[in-house]
Write a protein that holds these residues in place. Structure first.
Motif, mmCIF file in Angstrom:
data_model
loop_
_atom_site.group_PDB
_atom_site.id
_atom_site.type_symbol
_atom_site.label_atom_id
_atom_site.label_comp_id
_atom_site.label_asym_id
_atom_site.label_seq_id
_atom_site.Cartn_x
_atom_site.Cartn_y
_atom_site.Cartn_z
ATOM 1 N N GLU A 145 1.021 -1.181 -0.020
ATOM 2 C CA GLU A 145 -0.045 -0.193 0.092
ATOM 3 C C GLU A 145 0.986 1.227 -0.112
ATOM 4 N N TYR A 148 3.085 2.420 3.128
ATOM 5 C CA TYR A 148 4.106 1.663 3.722
ATOM 6 C C TYR A 148 5.094 1.659 2.779
ATOM 7 N N GLN A 227 -1.060 -3.348 5.237
ATOM 8 C CA GLN A 227 -0.378 -2.181 4.048
ATOM 9 C C GLN A 227 0.629 -2.942 3.595
ATOM 10 N N SER A 230 -0.847 -6.000 0.325
ATOM 11 C CA SER A 230 -2.095 -5.523 -0.423
ATOM 12 C C SER A 230 -2.939 -6.540 -1.325
#
Length: 286
Positions: A145, A148, A227, A230
């Protein structure tokens, strides 16, 4: 209550390296599940879920890869181990040992994060009837994500190299929340993380694999607050298993009555409502 017996022992890997392991046994088990850890997580994280499975009739084996927790040497400096050692030497031996816990009964695997990667490099993966994954995706930094990605790059190119220069391994603590990590595990992981195809872009140097031969069903449970793993990351990993029917179930922690699950919280008491889902799925293959 089902009488459950736990036994701590050392399991020889394919090359004789001794791995710390624990069996969770019951009389007349319906099946066995091998639970394989995420990178840097000790086997004890998975013990509660394994006991829960035993109450459902599943014997279990949990274990530490070489260099991790109970399977770490006294001195990590200079210790030689990488992810492919986990995949070709540790995981296959653990799978054979799990099968021996309930001979003749169905065998399943449950892999957390990297535990789902090792499967495709094992020469005995065909023994299992189905494979459950938990928060399993590739480690490609561009598939995390967006919030992150900067943390991943900081770990790969600043914090990690600094720790290697000081200690010649990644110690527990600081930006690394897992157990101490062997040097070559870190460097191999970092190499793969820079490529969209992750380890598939290194097949030629990694040698024979079975990602295109595993045909047993695979289900990957991921969480919306993770995160690192994903939806894209998990889909990418599943696409490597080209011969298997695969699916990803992405869950909101609130669906399970949990405030937070993230990358490893699925095995904590606060997410106990999740524990039944893999075993419900395995039940369908008994």
């Amino acid at each position: 209550m089902v009488p459950i017996h736990e036994h701590e022992f050392y399991l020889p890997a394919r090359d004789g390296y001794m791995l710390s392991a624990r069996s969770i046994l019951l009389e007349n088990a319906r099946a066995t599940v091998l639970i394989s850890s995420g990178t840097g997580f000790p086997k004890e994280l998975y013990a509660r879920m394994a006991r829960f499975g035993a109450e459902r009739g599943y014997a279990a084996l949990i274990y530490d890869y070489r260099g991790i927790a109970g399977s770490a040497p006294e001195q990590m400096r200079g210790f030689d181990a990488d992810i492919m050692d986990w995949a070709r030497l540790d995981f296959p031996a653990a799978l054979d040992a799990a099968e021996a816990l309930a001979p003749g009964k169905p065998l399943f695997t449950l892999g957390h994060s990297v535990g789902a990667h090792l499967l495709g490099f094992a020469d005995n993966a065909h023994k299992a009837k189905a494979h459950g994954f938990v928060t399993a995706g590739t480690g490609y930094h561009g598939a995390h994500e967006p919030g992150y990605r900067h943390k991943a790059l900081l770990f790969w190119w600043a914090y990690g190299p600094f720790m290697l220069a000081l200690h010649n391994h990644i110690p527990a603590g600081g930006l690394w929340t897992g157990t101490a990590l062997p040097r070559d595990v870190f460097t191999q992981w970092r190499q793969w993380s820079q490529r969209p195809g992750y380890f598939t872009e290194f097949y030629e140097e990694l040698g024979e694999h079975g990602f295109d031969r595993i045909s047993a069903p695979i289900r990957d449970w991921t969480f919306t607050d993770d995160q690192l793993c994903s939806r894209r990351s998990a889909d990418d990993l599943l696409s490597f298993y080209t011969a298997a029917p695969t699916e990803q179930l992405r869950l909101d922690p609130a669906e399970l009555g949990a405030k937070r699950i993230d990358h490893h919280g699925a095995f904590s008491r606060s997410a106990k409502a999740f524990w039944s889902l893999p075993y419900d799925w395995f039940d369908g293959y008994l």
